[in-house]
Design a protein around this motif. Structure first.
Motif, PDB file in Angstrom:
ATOM      1  N   THR A 131      28.744  54.437  38.362  1.00 35.60           N
ATOM      2  CA  THR A 131      29.704  53.669  39.168  1.00 35.60           C
ATOM      3  C   THR A 131      30.748  53.080  38.228  1.00 35.60           C
ATOM      4  OG1 THR A 131      27.944  53.104  40.680  1.00 35.60           O
ATOM      5  CG2 THR A 131      29.927  51.762  40.824  1.00 35.60           C
ATOM      6  N   ARG A 132      32.016  53.187  38.619  1.00 39.16           N
ATOM      7  CA  ARG A 132      33.095  52.613  37.791  1.00 39.16           C
ATOM      8  C   ARG A 132      34.221  52.106  38.698  1.00 39.16           C
ATOM      9  NH1 ARG A 132      37.454  55.767  36.813  1.00 39.16           N
ATOM     10  NH2 ARG A 132      37.772  54.844  34.757  1.00 39.16           N
ATOM     11  N   PRO A 133      34.909  51.029  38.259  1.00 40.13           N
ATOM     12  CA  PRO A 133      36.000  50.507  39.096  1.00 40.13           C
ATOM     13  C   PRO A 133      37.246  51.388  39.006  1.00 40.13           C
ATOM     14  CG  PRO A 133      35.702  49.165  37.122  1.00 40.13           C
ATOM     15  CD  PRO A 133      34.706  50.255  37.040  1.00 40.13           C
ATOM     16  N   ILE A 134      37.979  51.452  40.115  1.00 44.47           N
ATOM     17  CA  ILE A 134      39.277  52.141  40.115  1.00 44.47           C
ATOM     18  C   ILE A 134      40.318  51.245  40.778  1.00 44.47           C
ATOM     19  CG2 ILE A 134      38.502  54.544  39.995  1.00 44.47           C
ATOM     20  CD1 ILE A 134      38.713  54.641  43.058  1.00 44.47           C
ATOM     21  N   TYR A 135      41.575  51.629  40.709  1.00 39.21           N
ATOM     22  CA  TYR A 135      42.681  50.847  41.271  1.00 39.21           C
ATOM     23  C   TYR A 135      42.553  49.382  40.878  1.00 39.21           C
ATOM     24  CZ  TYR A 135      43.046  55.081  44.044  1.00 39.21           C
ATOM     25  OH  TYR A 135      43.127  56.380  44.421  1.00 39.21           O
ATOM     26  N   SER A 136      42.460  49.150  39.561  1.00 42.04           N
ATOM     27  CA  SER A 136      42.394  47.790  39.015  1.00 42.04           C
ATOM     28  C   SER A 136      41.289  46.962  39.657  1.00 42.04           C
ATOM     29  CB  SER A 136      43.733  47.075  39.176  1.00 42.04           C
ATOM     30  OG  SER A 136      44.724  47.773  38.493  1.00 42.04           O
ATOM     31  N   GLY A 137      40.149  47.574  39.910  1.00 45.74           N
ATOM     32  CA  GLY A 137      38.989  46.838  40.407  1.00 45.74           C
ATOM     33  C   GLY A 137      38.963  46.644  41.908  1.00 45.74           C
ATOM     34  N   LYS A 138      39.933  47.253  42.644  1.00 43.89           N
ATOM     35  CA  LYS A 138      39.962  47.046  44.101  1.00 43.89           C
ATOM     36  C   LYS A 138      38.940  47.946  44.804  1.00 43.89           C
ATOM     37  CE  LYS A 138      44.650  46.939  44.586  1.00 43.89           C
ATOM     38  NZ  LYS A 138      44.980  46.718  43.201  1.00 43.89           N
ATOM     39  N   ALA A 139      38.497  48.987  44.103  1.00 43.91           N
ATOM     40  CA  ALA A 139      37.498  49.891  44.686  1.00 43.91           C
ATOM     41  C   ALA A 139      36.608  50.414  43.565  1.00 43.91           C
ATOM     42  CB  ALA A 139      38.209  51.050  45.382  1.00 43.91           C
ATOM     43  N   PHE A 140      35.481  50.973  43.951  1.00 44.67           N
ATOM     44  CA  PHE A 140      34.578  51.572  42.961  1.00 44.67           C
ATOM     45  C   PHE A 140      34.373  53.033  43.319  1.00 44.67           C
ATOM     46  CE2 PHE A 140      33.787  47.129  42.532  1.00 44.67           C
ATOM     47  CZ  PHE A 140      33.510  46.956  41.189  1.00 44.67           C
ATOM     48  N   ALA A 265      42.774  27.867  36.746  1.00 47.82           N
ATOM     49  CA  ALA A 265      43.508  26.619  36.941  1.00 47.82           C
ATOM     50  C   ALA A 265      45.001  26.829  36.739  1.00 47.82           C
ATOM     51  CB  ALA A 265      42.998  25.569  35.952  1.00 47.82           C
ATOM     52  N   GLY A 266      45.778  26.467  37.731  1.00 50.32           N
ATOM     53  CA  GLY A 266      47.237  26.537  37.598  1.00 50.32           C
ATOM     54  C   GLY A 266      47.761  27.941  37.414  1.00 50.32           C
ATOM     55  N   LEU A 267      47.090  28.889  38.006  1.00 48.16           N
ATOM     56  CA  LEU A 267      47.628  30.262  38.015  1.00 48.16           C
ATOM     57  C   LEU A 267      47.633  30.755  39.446  1.00 48.16           C
ATOM     58  CD1 LEU A 267      45.085  32.543  38.170  1.00 48.16           C
ATOM     59  CD2 LEU A 267      44.811  31.808  35.822  1.00 48.16           C
ATOM     60  N   SER A 268      48.686  31.532  39.790  1.00 48.72           N
ATOM     61  CA  SER A 268      48.904  31.834  41.207  1.00 48.72           C
ATOM     62  C   SER A 268      47.983  32.924  41.746  1.00 48.72           C
ATOM     63  CB  SER A 268      50.367  32.239  41.422  1.00 48.72           C
ATOM     64  OG  SER A 268      50.681  33.348  40.608  1.00 48.72           O
ATOM     65  N   GLY A 269      47.506  33.819  40.837  1.00 47.66           N
ATOM     66  CA  GLY A 269      46.648  34.916  41.303  1.00 47.66           C
ATOM     67  C   GLY A 269      47.457  36.157  41.629  1.00 47.66           C
ATOM     68  N   ALA A 270      48.422  36.469  40.747  1.00 51.09           N
ATOM     69  CA  ALA A 270      49.209  37.698  40.918  1.00 51.09           C
ATOM     70  C   ALA A 270      48.266  38.890  40.844  1.00 51.09           C
ATOM     71  CB  ALA A 270      50.262  37.791  39.815  1.00 51.09           C
ATOM     72  N   ILE A 271      48.667  39.975  41.525  1.00 51.06           N
ATOM     73  CA  ILE A 271      47.818  41.168  41.605  1.00 51.06           C
ATOM     74  C   ILE A 271      47.427  41.674  40.206  1.00 51.06           C
ATOM     75  CG2 ILE A 271      49.786  42.793  41.807  1.00 51.06           C
ATOM     76  CD1 ILE A 271      46.869  43.199  44.050  1.00 51.06           C
ATOM     77  N   GLN A 272      48.374  41.548  39.259  1.00 55.80           N
ATOM     78  CA  GLN A 272      48.071  42.028  37.894  1.00 55.80           C
ATOM     79  C   GLN A 272      47.043  41.138  37.209  1.00 55.80           C
ATOM     80  OE1 GLN A 272      51.198  41.330  38.984  1.00 55.80           O
ATOM     81  NE2 GLN A 272      52.404  43.206  38.837  1.00 55.80           N
ATOM     82  N   HIS A 273      46.978  39.874  37.592  1.00 54.07           N
ATOM     83  CA  HIS A 273      45.959  38.997  37.021  1.00 54.07           C
ATOM     84  C   HIS A 273      44.600  39.300  37.667  1.00 54.07           C
ATOM     85  CE1 HIS A 273      44.450  35.584  34.777  1.00 54.07           C
ATOM     86  NE2 HIS A 273      43.730  35.277  35.844  1.00 54.07           N
ATOM     87  N   LEU A 274      44.617  39.483  38.986  1.00 55.66           N
ATOM     88  CA  LEU A 274      43.364  39.768  39.704  1.00 55.66           C
ATOM     89  C   LEU A 274      42.704  41.026  39.163  1.00 55.66           C
ATOM     90  CD1 LEU A 274      44.310  39.001  43.435  1.00 55.66           C
ATOM     91  CD2 LEU A 274      43.499  37.442  41.671  1.00 55.66           C
ATOM     92  N   ALA A 275      43.530  41.984  38.703  1.00 55.99           N
ATOM     93  CA  ALA A 275      42.994  43.245  38.176  1.00 55.99           C
ATOM     94  C   ALA A 275      42.015  43.010  37.034  1.00 55.99           C
ATOM     95  CB  ALA A 275      44.143  44.135  37.696  1.00 55.99           C
TER      96      ALA A 275
END
Ligand code: FAD
Length: 320
Positions: A131-140, A265-275
Motif C-alpha cells: 500500500t502506498r499513498p498517491i495524489y499527495s496522500g489523498k488516496a492510497f 498553529a497559525g497556518l491556513s492548511g493550503a493543499i500543498q501543506h496538507l500533502a
C-alpha cells in the motif's frame, strides 16, 4: 518468499527507527523465511544486535571508509555486490532522502521494478500487496510486483517496529566491498542545525505558519514541542518569510510526516501543506480564522490566538 535484505540507516551516530520498521515490514513479507539486515558506517557493528533483537535473523555490516557517509555511487556498488552474493527474493530500504536516492538506482541497474513510499505490506509470497499513498496522500493504491526481485522503500512511522526481544541472537558478518571509480567523496559534513528530533520520525510535531509572525514567534512552539518530546515543523509560508529554516518545511515540496500528534498553529492548511501532513494520526489546529481550511482535516480545532493558546497548552502539559 525465502529471503529479504533490509538496509538500515545510521544517522548522527544513531540507528534510525525506520530501520526497525523496515525489519517489521520484511518479517511480514517473509513470514518464516530469512530477514538479513545490512548496516554501513563506523557504528554498524554496534547497532547490529539492535536490528537482530527487533526481528533480523542475520546481519551483514561494513565499516569501510567509503560507506561512512552516504554517497550514491558507493552505496549502489555495495548493495549490488550484496544482491549478487545473497540472491534474495527482495530488498527493503528506508524511504528517507538516501533511500529515495538509492532504491531507483538499484532498480535501474538490475532492470527491476520498485514500489516506493510503502505504508503497509499484506499477503504472502507472490500475493504480496504493497500500500502506498498517491495524489499527495489523498488516496492510497495497492500494488503487487511480478519482477524477480521485490524492491521497496518503507515510509517512516507507518509500520510499527516489532517489540524488542532480548533473547534473539544471530550471526553478524563484517564485509569489505570492492568500491571503485567514485565520482563523489564526502570530505566533511557541516551541519546547519544540530541535535533535535528528526522531523520525519517524530511522534509529535508542533508546526507553525505565517501566523507565527517572526523568528521569535517560533519560541512558544519550540517550548511546547520540548514539553511533548516532539519536533518543530513549518509551512512554506513561514520558511519563505524567513521565520525559520527550510529544513523544517512540511508539505508537497518539503518533508512528508506521519506523527501520532500534529499541532498546526497559525497556518491556513493550503493543499500543498496538507500533502505533507494529512496522514498524521491526530491533527490539532489552532487558528484565529474559523474558516481556515486546516479545520477541515483537523480532529480537534481551537479557534484562537496561537500566542495565547500555545503557552496555555505548554503549561498544562508541564503539569501532567
Ligand atoms: P497563510 O496561508 O498566510 O496562513 C496563515 C494563517 O495563520 C491564516 O490562516 C491566519 O488565520 C492564521 N493566523 C494569523 N495570525 C494568527 C494567530 N496569531 N493565531 C492563530 N492563527 C493565526 N506550502 C507548504 O506549507 N508546504 C509545501 O511543501 C508547499 N509547497 C508548495 C509547492 C507549490 C508548487 C506551490 C505553488 C506552493 C507550495 N506551498 C507549500 C505554499 C502554499 O500554497 C501556501 O502558500 C503556504 O502553505 C501558506 O503558508 P501558511 O499557511 O503559513 O500561510
Amino acid at each position: 518468499m525465502k529471503k529479504i535484505l533490509v538496509l538500515g540507516e545510521i544517522r548522527d551516530g544513531e540507528l534510525r527507527n525506520v530501520s526497525l520498521e523496515a525489519v517489521a515490514a520484511a518479517r511480514k513479507a517473509v513470514n518464516d523465511g530469512e530477514v538479513v539486515g545490512i548496516l554501513f558506517g563506523n557504528k554498524a557493528s554496534e547497532f547490529a544486535s539492535e536490528m537482530i533483537k527487533h526481528g533480523v535473523d542475520r546481519m551483514i555490516v561494513s565499516e569501510q571508509e567509503e560507506l561512512e557517509q552516504y554517497t550514491t555511487d558507493a552505496y549502489k556498488q555495495a548493495c549490488l555486490q550484496l544482491l549478487e552474493d545473497e540472491k534474495p527474493d527482495g530488498m527493503l530500504l528506508c524511504h528517507t532522502s538516501s533511500g529515495k536516492d538509492l532504491a531507483p538506482r538499484i532498480a535501474a541497474a538490475l532492470k527491476t521494478g520498485l514500489v516506493s513510499d510503502v505504508t503497509d505490506i499484506e499477503g504472502e509470497g507472490e500475493d504480496l500487496v504493497f500500500t502506498r499513498p498517491i495524489y499527495s496522500g489523498k488516496a492510497f493504491e495497492q500494488k503487487s510486483m511480478n519482477s524477480e526481485l521485490m524492491l521497496a522503500t518503507i515510509r517512516p512511522n507507518n509500520i510499527p517496529a516489532l517489540k524488542k526481544d532480548e533473547s534473539r541472537e544471530g550471526d553478524v558478518s563484517s564485509v569489505t566491498f570492492d568500491i571503485k571509480d567514485l565520482r563523489t567523496v564526502i570530505k566533511d559534513v557541516v551541519k546547519k542545525t544540530s541535535g533535535g528530533i528528526d522531523l520525519s520520525e517524530a511522534k509529535v510535531i508542533v508546526a507553525g505558519g505565517r501566523g507565527v509572525k517572526s523568528e521569535e514567534g517560533f519560541k512558544p512552539l519550540e517550548e511546547l514541542a520540548e514539553v511533548l518530546g516532539g519536533a518543530v515543523g513549518a509551512s512554506r509560508g513561514a520558511c519563505d518569510a524567513e521565520y525559520c529554516d527550510y529544513s523544517l518545511q512540511i508539505g508537497q515540496t518539503g518533508k512528508v510526516v506521519t506523527p501520532d500528534l500534529y499541532i498546526a498553529a497559525g497556518l491556513s492548511g493550503a493543499i500543498q501543506h496538507l500533502a505533507g501532513m494529512s496522514s498524521s494520526k491526530i491533527i490539532v489546529a489552532i487558528n484565529k480564522d474559523p474558516e481556515a481550511p486546516i479545520f477541515e482535516v483537523a480532529d480537534y480545532g481551537i479557534v484562537g490566538d496561537l500566542f495565547e493558546v500555545i503557552p496555555l497548552l505548554t503549561e498544562q502539559f508541564k503539569k501532567e
